[in-house]
Each structure stands twice: as C-alpha cells, then as structure tokens.
Design an enzyme around this catalytic site. Structure first.
Site, PDB file in Angstrom:
ATOM      1  N   ASN A 170       0.949  -1.358  -0.189  1.00 19.43           N
ATOM      2  CA  ASN A 170       0.032   0.080  -0.021  1.00 19.43           C
ATOM      3  C   ASN A 170       0.744   1.365   0.046  1.00 19.43           C
ATOM      4  O   ASN A 170       1.954   1.240   0.530  1.00 19.43           O
ATOM      5  CB  ASN A 170      -0.916   0.076   1.078  1.00 19.43           C
ATOM      6  CG  ASN A 170      -0.451   0.819   2.299  1.00 19.43           C
ATOM      7  OD1 ASN A 170      -0.650   1.780   2.475  1.00 19.43           O
ATOM      8  ND2 ASN A 170       0.090  -0.092   3.311  1.00 19.43           N
ATOM      9  N   ILE A 207      -0.959   4.442   0.811  1.00 25.59           N
ATOM     10  CA  ILE A 207      -2.099   5.525   0.564  1.00 25.59           C
ATOM     11  C   ILE A 207      -1.308   7.181   0.724  1.00 25.59           C
ATOM     12  O   ILE A 207      -2.153   7.886   0.378  1.00 25.59           O
ATOM     13  CB  ILE A 207      -2.878   5.167   1.905  1.00 25.59           C
ATOM     14  CG1 ILE A 207      -3.014   3.670   2.006  1.00 25.59           C
ATOM     15  CG2 ILE A 207      -4.157   6.091   2.194  1.00 25.59           C
ATOM     16  CD1 ILE A 207      -4.004   3.349   0.928  1.00 25.59           C
ATOM     17  N   CYS A 228       7.369   8.586   9.128  1.00 26.50           N
ATOM     18  CA  CYS A 228       7.293   9.586   8.167  1.00 26.50           C
ATOM     19  C   CYS A 228       8.754  10.346   7.869  1.00 26.50           C
ATOM     20  O   CYS A 228       9.654  10.485   8.813  1.00 26.50           O
ATOM     21  CB  CYS A 228       6.356  10.625   8.770  1.00 26.50           C
ATOM     22  SG  CYS A 228       4.600   9.884   8.911  1.00 26.50           S
ATOM     23  N   GLY A 269       0.651  -8.159   5.651  1.00 24.18           N
ATOM     24  CA  GLY A 269      -0.036  -9.342   5.597  1.00 24.18           C
ATOM     25  C   GLY A 269       1.092 -10.666   5.777  1.00 24.18           C
ATOM     26  O   GLY A 269       2.318 -10.120   6.346  1.00 24.18           O
ATOM     27  N   GLY A 281       2.192  -7.697  12.160  1.00 23.06           N
ATOM     28  CA  GLY A 281       2.618  -7.912  10.785  1.00 23.06           C
ATOM     29  C   GLY A 281       2.414  -9.366  10.457  1.00 23.06           C
ATOM     30  O   GLY A 281       2.598 -10.477  10.849  1.00 23.06           O
TER      31      GLY A 281
END
Ligand code: FMN
Length: 325
Positions: A78, A80, A139, A226, A252
């Site tokens: 991902n 996002i 971040c 995942g 995780g």
C-alpha cells in the site's frame, strides 16, 4: 456451568500498556479498521480490545496518486500517503461524530517535523474520546532531507521526548522494520518516555507491471503488509523484547490464533491485526477465542504467562546475522 467451563471463562486475557487497560490483548491496526464503525455491524464490539485510528497530521492530505493498493503473494502493498482531513476537521467531525463503543480508542499521530508530532498529539490527546496515542514515526522529516524519523534512533528519541511532555496518556511508539538495528531505535524510544512499542509497521516494497513496464503503485514504492512479513515481524518483536522493558504490541501478518501466539511467545504483550481485517472482520474475535482455548487447554490462567516464553536456547541467544543460510 461445568468446572472446565468455569475455568475457561476465568482465563484472563486483559493486558496493560502504560495506563491503558485492555479487556483483550488485540488492537486493530491503524489504517486497516477506519474508526471501527464500518466493522461494528459484523463483530461483537465488546470483543475488540482497541482500535488504532487512521494516522492524522496537522494539515489535510489528499494522499498519493492511484493505484494505492496492489495484491501480492501472501500480502498487500500500500501507498495511501497518509490521506486524512487534518487535525482541525478530524476533531470537529470524525471524532465528535463517532458512536460511543466499548473498545478502547487509540489516536494515531503522523508528522513531517518534530513540532508537528507534538502539536497534533497535544490536540488529539486532550480529547476524552482518545484513550491513548500511537506515534507513527514512519514519516519523512522535512528538516533532514526527508529522512524517516523511525530510521534514526536519535530522531525517534527527539520526537518521543517532545511528545511525552504534551500528554500523560499512554504513548505507543510504532517502529519501522526498515532499519538495520531495530533494538537501537526501541531503546531510544523507551529512554525518551514511550510507554509501549508497536512492532512493526510495513516493510518497504515495490511491484512492476511487466505489460506497461510501469510501477504498479502510483507512488512507485509502498509498504508491504500481511502474512508475507510475519517472520520479519516475529524476529523484530523478539529482538526488541530483549532490548527494552516496556510492553510491545506485535503486528505484521497476523491472521490466525497460531500467528498471534508466535508474537506473544516472542515477547509481545498485545497484538495488532491489520490487513487480515480486509479479508474477514471476524478474524480478531476468532483469535480472542482461540487464545482463550489455548491457555485453558494448558491450564494457564492469563495471557501474561506466555509472553516472551519462546524457548530459543543457545541458538536464539546469539546474534549471528548471516549464519542462518
Ligand atoms: C491500507 C493500509 C493503511 C495503513 N495505514 C497506516 C497508518 O495510517 N498509520 C500507521 O501507523 N500504520 C498504517 N498501516 C500499517 C498497519 O497498521 C500495520 O502496522 C501493518 O500493516 C502490519 O500489520 P498487518 O500485516 O497486520 O497489516 C497501514 C496498513 C495498510 C495495509
């Protein structure tokens, strides 16, 4: 109620992270459960230990360009891009309009400067709807050429120290696996005043469309989650548990009770379930019931009795990177 049923009911799954008391040791991962409202019709809300809300920043963010999600073998990539409405709107609408729920609510704070983390935390933690704060330090720091906070132990320490002064609520610091020595970052976070550590955030990854020769994510790179990352996460929990005294929220790739048990045995006090919720929202409840049954079958009375009990003997005690292959 038979004798064994009574014992079963008596199994204690409650845990404490700092001053945060959870009836169940299961959190729903940030960005994977919304605020919980969408899931509430499909689950027993009383069986959800806590929900970590989507990370929020000072200003609104549109997020990355699409595609933002790519399915991978045993996982998901991902990117996002921390899409969120910004703290003002978030407090006024998202938080204020929420239906009261029996689970604990953990606000997640992201930022691009040390000051932003402190500012957003102060405002979010002041709200009574928020029981604890999780710091998403994965971040980039705009003041240091975009270096990721979580990848530099000293930078992580600076953020945590400043944020610590803004709230007395439980402070969970979420560590990144994209480092050489996660234990060093964990120690800095603990020294700076973290009450607990979330281990781990996503693992950096990339996928390429061989038809178009273009990256499959609009952002080019993304974070892998995942089952594909579970062994990485279990090792990280194991290493962090040996480096700090504060509790760990392991995460995780947890999909089953067996997965969850690995994390407790490696040293996690609680676990978090993220990507699995996209597959089946009842997975967290099944894990809670599975933990209860597992402990009961072994005559154990509390989840705390298995935390960090993996018997790794000599092989586990040594640090021998590169010798495994
Ligand atoms: C779609 C998606 C969005 C996520 N958003 C956030 C986020 O906003 N903040 C954060 O700290 N972690 C975020 N994460 C990371 C998860 O909370 C979790 O730590 C990670 O995915 C590993 O756990 P899992 O394999 O159970 O998903 C996100 C993960 C996914 C898959």
């Amino acid at each position: 109620m038979s004798g064994s049923q009574a014992a079963y009911a008596a199994v204690d799954l409650s845990v404490k992270l700092g001053t945060l008391e959870l009836a169940y040791p299961t959190l729903m991962g940030s960005g994977c459960y919304g605020s919980g409202e969408e899931f509430a019709p499909f689950v027993d809300p009383a069986k959800i230990g806590g929900v970590v809300l989507k990370s929020v920043t000072q200003r609104p963010r549109l997020g990355n360009r699409a595609p933002r999600l790519v399915a991978t073998p045993s996982g998901m990539l991902n990117a996002i891009g921390l899409q969120n409405p910004g703290i003002d709107w978030y407090l006024e609408h998202d938080l204020a309009e929420r239906v009261p729920r029996p689970w604990k609510t953990i606000g997640s704070v992201a930022g691009f400067s040390v000051d932003e983390y402190a500012y957003v935390t102060q405002r979010l933690a002041a709200r009574p709807e928020i029981d604890a704060i999780e710091l998403n330090v994965s971040c980039p720091n705009v003041a240091a050429e975009g270096e990721t906070f979580a990848c530099d132990p000293k930078l992580t320490g600076r953020v945590v120290r400043l944020v610590r002064d803004t709230t007395e609520k439980t402070l969970i610091v979420k560590l990144s696996p994209n480092v050489t020595d996660i234990a060093a970052v964990a120690r800095e976070a603990e020294d700076a005043g973290a009450d607990a550590l979330a281990v781990i955030n996503t693992v950096r990854g990339m996928a390429i469309d061989v038809g178009t020769w273009r990256p499959r994510l609009g952002n080019v790179t993304g974070g892998l989650s995942g089952p594909a990352i579970r062994p990485i996460a279990v090792l990280a929990v194991y290493e962090v548990a040996r480096a700090v005294k504060i509790p760990i929220v392991g995460q995780g790739g947890i999909e089953t009770v067996t997965d969850a048990l690995e994390f407790f045995l490696a040293g996690a006090t609680a676990i978090s379930i993220g990507t699995a919720n996209f597959i089946d929202p009842r997975i967290p409840e099944r894990i809670v019931e599975g933990l209860r049954a597992y402990l009961d079958q072994r005559g154990l009375l509390s989840i705390g009795q298995i935390v960090g009990q993996a018997n790794c003997g000599f092989a586990g005690a040594r640090r021998c990177e590169g010798r495994e292959g």
